[in-house]
Write an enzyme that holds these catalytic residues in place. Structure first.
Site, PDB file in Angstrom:
ATOM      1  N   ASP A  46       0.850  -1.189   0.000  1.00 26.07           N
ATOM      2  CA  ASP A  46       0.000   0.000   0.000  1.00 26.07           C
ATOM      3  C   ASP A  46       0.892   1.247   0.000  1.00 26.07           C
ATOM      4  O   ASP A  46       2.086   1.176   0.329  1.00 26.07           O
ATOM      5  CB  ASP A  46      -0.889  -0.042   1.253  1.00 26.07           C
ATOM      6  CG  ASP A  46      -1.670   1.238   1.449  1.00 26.07           C
ATOM      7  OD1 ASP A  46      -2.368   1.660   0.511  1.00 26.07           O
ATOM      8  OD2 ASP A  46      -1.575   1.826   2.551  1.00 26.07           O
ATOM      9  N   ASP A  48      -0.373   5.152   0.858  1.00 29.04           N
ATOM     10  CA  ASP A  48      -0.710   6.144   1.882  1.00 29.04           C
ATOM     11  C   ASP A  48      -0.848   5.496   3.252  1.00 29.04           C
ATOM     12  O   ASP A  48      -1.649   4.583   3.445  1.00 29.04           O
ATOM     13  CB  ASP A  48      -2.009   6.855   1.522  1.00 29.04           C
ATOM     14  CG  ASP A  48      -1.918   7.590   0.189  1.00 29.04           C
ATOM     15  OD1 ASP A  48      -0.987   8.391   0.037  1.00 29.04           O
ATOM     16  OD2 ASP A  48      -2.758   7.347  -0.683  1.00 29.04           O
ATOM     17  N   LYS A 194      -8.816  -4.690  -3.302  1.00 32.12           N
ATOM     18  CA  LYS A 194      -7.398  -4.879  -3.588  1.00 32.12           C
ATOM     19  C   LYS A 194      -7.075  -6.354  -3.800  1.00 32.12           C
ATOM     20  O   LYS A 194      -6.203  -6.699  -4.601  1.00 32.12           O
ATOM     21  CB  LYS A 194      -6.546  -4.326  -2.448  1.00 32.12           C
ATOM     22  CG  LYS A 194      -6.446  -2.808  -2.411  1.00 32.12           C
ATOM     23  CD  LYS A 194      -5.366  -2.379  -1.432  1.00 32.12           C
ATOM     24  CE  LYS A 194      -5.311  -0.877  -1.293  1.00 32.12           C
ATOM     25  NZ  LYS A 194      -4.240  -0.450  -0.372  1.00 32.12           N
ATOM     26  N   ASP A 217      -2.003  -0.735   5.905  1.00 33.06           N
ATOM     27  CA  ASP A 217      -2.360  -0.076   7.163  1.00 33.06           C
ATOM     28  C   ASP A 217      -3.854   0.088   7.398  1.00 33.06           C
ATOM     29  O   ASP A 217      -4.264   0.458   8.497  1.00 33.06           O
ATOM     30  CB  ASP A 217      -1.728   1.322   7.222  1.00 33.06           C
ATOM     31  CG  ASP A 217      -2.462   2.337   6.350  1.00 33.06           C
ATOM     32  OD1 ASP A 217      -2.793   3.429   6.848  1.00 33.06           O
ATOM     33  OD2 ASP A 217      -2.739   2.027   5.171  1.00 33.06           O
ATOM     34  N   ASP A 221      -7.054  -2.795   2.839  1.00 29.66           N
ATOM     35  CA  ASP A 221      -6.001  -3.794   2.642  1.00 29.66           C
ATOM     36  C   ASP A 221      -6.428  -5.192   3.091  1.00 29.66           C
ATOM     37  O   ASP A 221      -5.725  -6.173   2.823  1.00 29.66           O
ATOM     38  CB  ASP A 221      -4.736  -3.390   3.410  1.00 29.66           C
ATOM     39  CG  ASP A 221      -4.115  -2.111   2.896  1.00 29.66           C
ATOM     40  OD1 ASP A 221      -3.971  -1.989   1.660  1.00 29.66           O
ATOM     41  OD2 ASP A 221      -3.783  -1.234   3.704  1.00 29.66           O
TER      42      ASP A 221
END
Length: 268
Positions: A46, A48, A194, A217, A221
């Protein structure tokens, strides 16, 4: 941090939570980042909140660590809620060789392919935001990167999530997924994630998900973590991601990458 986040530390076969920063140096020596006798053939990362720092700026040590993986022949796949244009620029400057999974799996692309794989039309998600604004006090134009979105639409992260969820669930758009990250509230078609986008990328690469490490995070995810062979949540992650991660870093955000990559490359 948002109230839905908490610092966690998980070891393989052990669990500890609410670790204070003074304990980190004591914990680091016993940290088992990856399973015994296992090494990833690719890493899905990931952007951000993961390869950034507390100020949401790129974490330079994390970038250098990803370059070390590339140098060792382990492709880096950027898997993000961000748009293709931004992801491509970052991928190029990092030196990542893997495909890009953008917009939470809505767009999958590599520059060597004839065209991107766009897995949904974002027009309906945008119309949802516009109709919602007739009843709720939200900004339907949403975040800046909506200007380049191809498969979804994003509201500002500070909009009332409960109100948004309630409105969507009682509307003609009730099948849409509503996912909040630390940077936006994503409105997207239900088949997008994702995890599903990463499946497409790995098929193109000829890799099994079992051979892939994912690092992230936030709640978006989770499908990626559930797909792959091993997963690491960075310190400061959302509780919901911590619940499914195989390992939770004692180090915040991008600070996770140097010790993680050291452990991966020590297997050589």
């Amino acid at each position: 941090f948002f109230s839905s986040r908490r610092r966690h530390t998980r070891y393989i076969g052990d669990w500890s939570s609410d670790v204070c920063s003074s304990d980190l140096n004591l914990l680091a020596p016993i940290m088992q980042w990856i399973p015994d006798a296992w090494k990833p053939k690719a890493i899905a990362v990931d952007i951000d909140g993961t390869i950034t720092d507390y100020n949401k700026k790129l974490h330079l040590e994390a970038i250098e660590s990803l370059r070390r993986l590339e140098g060792a022949g382990i492709p880096v796949i950027l898997a993000t809620g961000n748009v293709r244009a931004i992801t491509y620029g970052l991928s190029r400057f990092i030196g990542a060789s893997g495909p890009m999974v953008c917009e939470n799996g809505g767009v999958v692309w590599h520059p060597s392919w004839d065209e991107p794989i766009v897995r949904a039309d974002g027009a309906r998600a945008r119309k949802c935001a516009q109709d919602m604004a007739l009843d709720l006090d939200i900004d339907p134009e949403g975040i800046t990167t909506n200007a380049w979105r191809e498969s979804e639409w994003c509201l500002f992260k500070d909009e009332d999530l409960d109100a948004v969820n309630n409105w969507v669930s009682n509307s003609e758009y009730s099948d849409l997924s509503v996912v909040r990250t630390g940077f936006a509230i994503h409105l997207m078609e239900p088949h997008l994630s994702k995890g599903e986008g990463l499946k497409v990328a790995l098929e193109k690469m000829g890799l099994s998900p079992d051979d892939v490490l994912a690092v992230g995070d936030a709640p978006n995810d989770i499908p990626m973590f559930q797909l792959v062979g091993h997963s690491v949540a960075v310190g400061g992650c959302f509780d919901s991601l911590a619940a499914v991660a195989k390992v939770i870093s004692p180090h915040p955000h991008g600070d996770t990458f140097k010790p993680l990559v050291d452990a991966i490359l020590s297997e050589d």
